[in-house]
Write a protein that holds these residues in place. Structure first.
Motif, PDB file in Angstrom:
ATOM      1  N   GLU A  79       0.833  -1.201   0.000  1.00 50.67           N
ATOM      2  CA  GLU A  79       0.000   0.000   0.000  1.00 50.67           C
ATOM      3  C   GLU A  79       0.872   1.258   0.000  1.00 50.67           C
ATOM      4  O   GLU A  79       0.596   2.203  -0.737  1.00 50.67           O
ATOM      5  N   LYS A  82       2.398   1.806  -3.417  1.00 49.33           N
ATOM      6  CA  LYS A  82       1.427   2.330  -4.379  1.00 49.33           C
ATOM      7  C   LYS A  82       1.123   3.798  -4.114  1.00 49.33           C
ATOM      8  O   LYS A  82       0.991   4.594  -5.050  1.00 49.33           O
ATOM      9  N   ILE A  83       1.012   4.179  -2.857  1.00 51.37           N
ATOM     10  CA  ILE A  83       0.771   5.589  -2.517  1.00 51.37           C
ATOM     11  C   ILE A  83       1.913   6.455  -3.022  1.00 51.37           C
ATOM     12  O   ILE A  83       1.699   7.501  -3.634  1.00 51.37           O
ATOM     13  N   LYS A  84       3.142   6.019  -2.778  1.00 50.02           N
ATOM     14  CA  LYS A  84       4.302   6.783  -3.253  1.00 50.02           C
ATOM     15  C   LYS A  84       4.326   6.856  -4.775  1.00 50.02           C
ATOM     16  O   LYS A  84       4.655   7.894  -5.347  1.00 50.02           O
ATOM     17  N   GLU A  85       3.969   5.744  -5.432  1.00 54.67           N
ATOM     18  CA  GLU A  85       3.937   5.732  -6.894  1.00 54.67           C
ATOM     19  C   GLU A  85       2.924   6.739  -7.429  1.00 54.67           C
ATOM     20  O   GLU A  85       3.219   7.506  -8.346  1.00 54.67           O
ATOM     21  N   PHE A  86       1.732   6.766  -6.853  1.00 53.23           N
ATOM     22  CA  PHE A  86       0.706   7.705  -7.306  1.00 53.23           C
ATOM     23  C   PHE A  86       1.077   9.142  -6.981  1.00 53.23           C
ATOM     24  O   PHE A  86       0.795  10.063  -7.750  1.00 53.23           O
ATOM     25  N   MET A  87       1.737   9.359  -5.843  1.00 50.00           N
ATOM     26  CA  MET A  87       2.165  10.716  -5.490  1.00 50.00           C
ATOM     27  C   MET A  87       3.220  11.205  -6.482  1.00 50.00           C
ATOM     28  O   MET A  87       3.205  12.363  -6.882  1.00 50.00           O
ATOM     29  N   ASN A  88       4.125  10.322  -6.884  1.00 48.86           N
ATOM     30  CA  ASN A  88       5.152  10.707  -7.850  1.00 48.86           C
ATOM     31  C   ASN A  88       4.531  10.981  -9.217  1.00 48.86           C
ATOM     32  O   ASN A  88       4.985  11.880  -9.928  1.00 48.86           O
ATOM     33  N   LYS A  89       3.518  10.213  -9.610  1.00 50.79           N
ATOM     34  CA  LYS A  89       2.841  10.449 -10.882  1.00 50.79           C
ATOM     35  C   LYS A  89       2.141  11.806 -10.893  1.00 50.79           C
ATOM     36  O   LYS A  89       2.167  12.511 -11.890  1.00 50.79           O
ATOM     37  N   ASP A  90       1.485  12.142  -9.781  1.00 47.39           N
ATOM     38  CA  ASP A  90       0.762  13.415  -9.706  1.00 47.39           C
ATOM     39  C   ASP A  90       1.678  14.624  -9.700  1.00 47.39           C
ATOM     40  O   ASP A  90       1.298  15.708 -10.072  1.00 47.39           O
TER      41      ASP A  90
END
Length: 92
Positions: A79, A82-90
């Motif tokens: 989890e 995934k949070i870090k991945e989505f934060m980096n994408k944003d």
């Protein structure tokens, strides 16, 4: 935009709430199942209290695994990854 300390605080707070919920469930399990066993012993020769004990016990084990961060399907910290991945994408 939140800084990393706010995210860590929120994550820690959610984990504490999950642990608190788990220990509350464990307390009630340890209180209710013996009570059901006593009622069963006094009223019937069929051991029906075993069914709620097993069902609630399976749920309690699953809750405990989640509370302590163990997930056998995705690993321990999927989890957070995934949070870090989505934060980096944003960010881009």
């Amino acid at each position: 935009m939140e800084n990393i300390n706010d995210l860590r605080y929120r994550s820690a707070k959610e984990r504490v709430e999950c642990l608190r919920s788990f220990y509350g469930s464990l307390f009630w399990y340890c209180l209710i199942i013996p009570l059901l066993a006593f009622i069963n012993y006094r009223t019937s020769s069929f051991m029906w209290f075993v069914f709620p004990a097993i069902g609630w016990g399976i749920g309690l084990v699953a809750h405990g695994l989640r509370a302590y961060g163990y997930n056998p399907l995705f690993g321990k910290n999927w989890e957070e990854r995934k949070i870090k991945e989505f934060m980096n994408k944003d960010r881009y």
